[in-house]
Design an enzyme around this catalytic site. Sequence first.
Site, PDB file in Angstrom:
ATOM      1  N   GLY A 131     -17.242 -32.011  22.132  1.00  0.00           N
ATOM      2  CA  GLY A 131     -16.677 -32.405  20.842  1.00  0.00           C
ATOM      3  C   GLY A 131     -17.469 -33.542  20.221  1.00  0.00           C
ATOM      4  N   GLY A 150     -19.181 -36.034  26.990  1.00  0.00           N
ATOM      5  CA  GLY A 150     -18.042 -36.451  27.796  1.00  0.00           C
ATOM      6  C   GLY A 150     -18.082 -35.917  29.212  1.00  0.00           C
ATOM      7  CG  ASP A 163      -9.915 -37.885  25.191  1.00  0.00           C
ATOM      8  OD1 ASP A 163      -9.304 -38.103  24.130  1.00  0.00           O
ATOM      9  OD2 ASP A 163     -10.115 -36.738  25.633  1.00  0.00           O
ATOM     10  CD  GLU A 166      -4.854 -33.438  22.532  1.00  0.00           C
ATOM     11  OE1 GLU A 166      -4.685 -32.413  21.868  1.00  0.00           O
ATOM     12  OE2 GLU A 166      -5.962 -33.997  22.676  1.00  0.00           O
TER      13      GLU A 166
END
Length: 358
Positions: free
Chosen positions: A12, A113, A138, A233
């Site tokens: 992402g 990530g 994150d 989430e």
Amino acid sequence: MKKRVGILTSGGDCPGLNATIRGAAKALYQRMGDKVEIVGVLNGYDGLINGNYREMDPSEFSGILTVGGTILGTKRTPFKKMRVIEEDNVDKVKAMKKTYKEAKLDCLLCLGGNGTHKTANLLSQEGLNIIGLPKTIDNDIYGTDVTFGFHTAVDIATEVIDRIHTTAGSHSRVMCIEIMGNKAGWLTLYSGIAGGADIILIPEHPYDIEKVAAAVEKRAKAGKNFSILAVAEGAYSVEESKMKRKEWTAKRAEAGYTTATNRIAAQVEQMTGAETRICVPGHMQRGGSPCAYDRVLATQFGSYAAGLVADEHYGVTVAMVNRHVTCNPLVDVAGKSRLVPDDCDMLNVARAMGISLG
């Protein structure tokens, strides 16, 4: 002889990728002058698999410090499929090694990530010269205190919470804001505290819906006409924590709830009678220009990576540990996540402020 350095961004996107690319490139040119060539691998590992790369000009790294996203493009190429030969009959690992050789790379910088670092470690173990750079909103990459992209996302999520306060107060509503973070709750925890959320629910601490409802009712009895819930989430309940993932995802689907936030909002409204709404900022948290902190961090990480290239120190990923930029062996980082621990200082801050953690 010129050193050829490849750069790719995978997974992402997030603010700070271009700033890191710039930091690495400018520091490489500063160190090596015309004795370095930078090769951009397009669309992450997909570009490495399919031979999609090009030599870059020094001018391409100017004016991108403040630009969001990534000038190299990105694509998700799951680690679990890297050694799987699918219908196209492509041996991905073999193809990546072939592209690395054809591009005449001396090393490859992999910005990404957790998944990106797993593949980076795989390529390192296959004999390629790899350096990782930790990116994710994150903030959950093992071995580093912070990742670039995180602080910008905190700013964005905090602004969302700030803005929700006014409409929540105007309409006397309970507002459930879904913050990104499937396994780690750093972003929800930090933005929740910064935005003055009344209840913060993170994946590391399964919530008790009775306690959530009680916190809302406690505020109502104290004369507060609204409540703000910051919900990661990936948050799940105490009941769900006793089930396998497949079980509780099936149970949610059966009930018609796609996310924890939907279910929490419905349950809170049913249990308290308070009008409840949901806000999902989603990919906005990953977009736009990096904040000043991330610009500095990205530049620090990029310039440090340039030093690793100059020293031919490979098989590592850059990290910030106790405010000092360093590096960790990829093999020690790949496959591990940095989650919010029970003794986290910020959890204690939340509790001291009377914030409910469910």
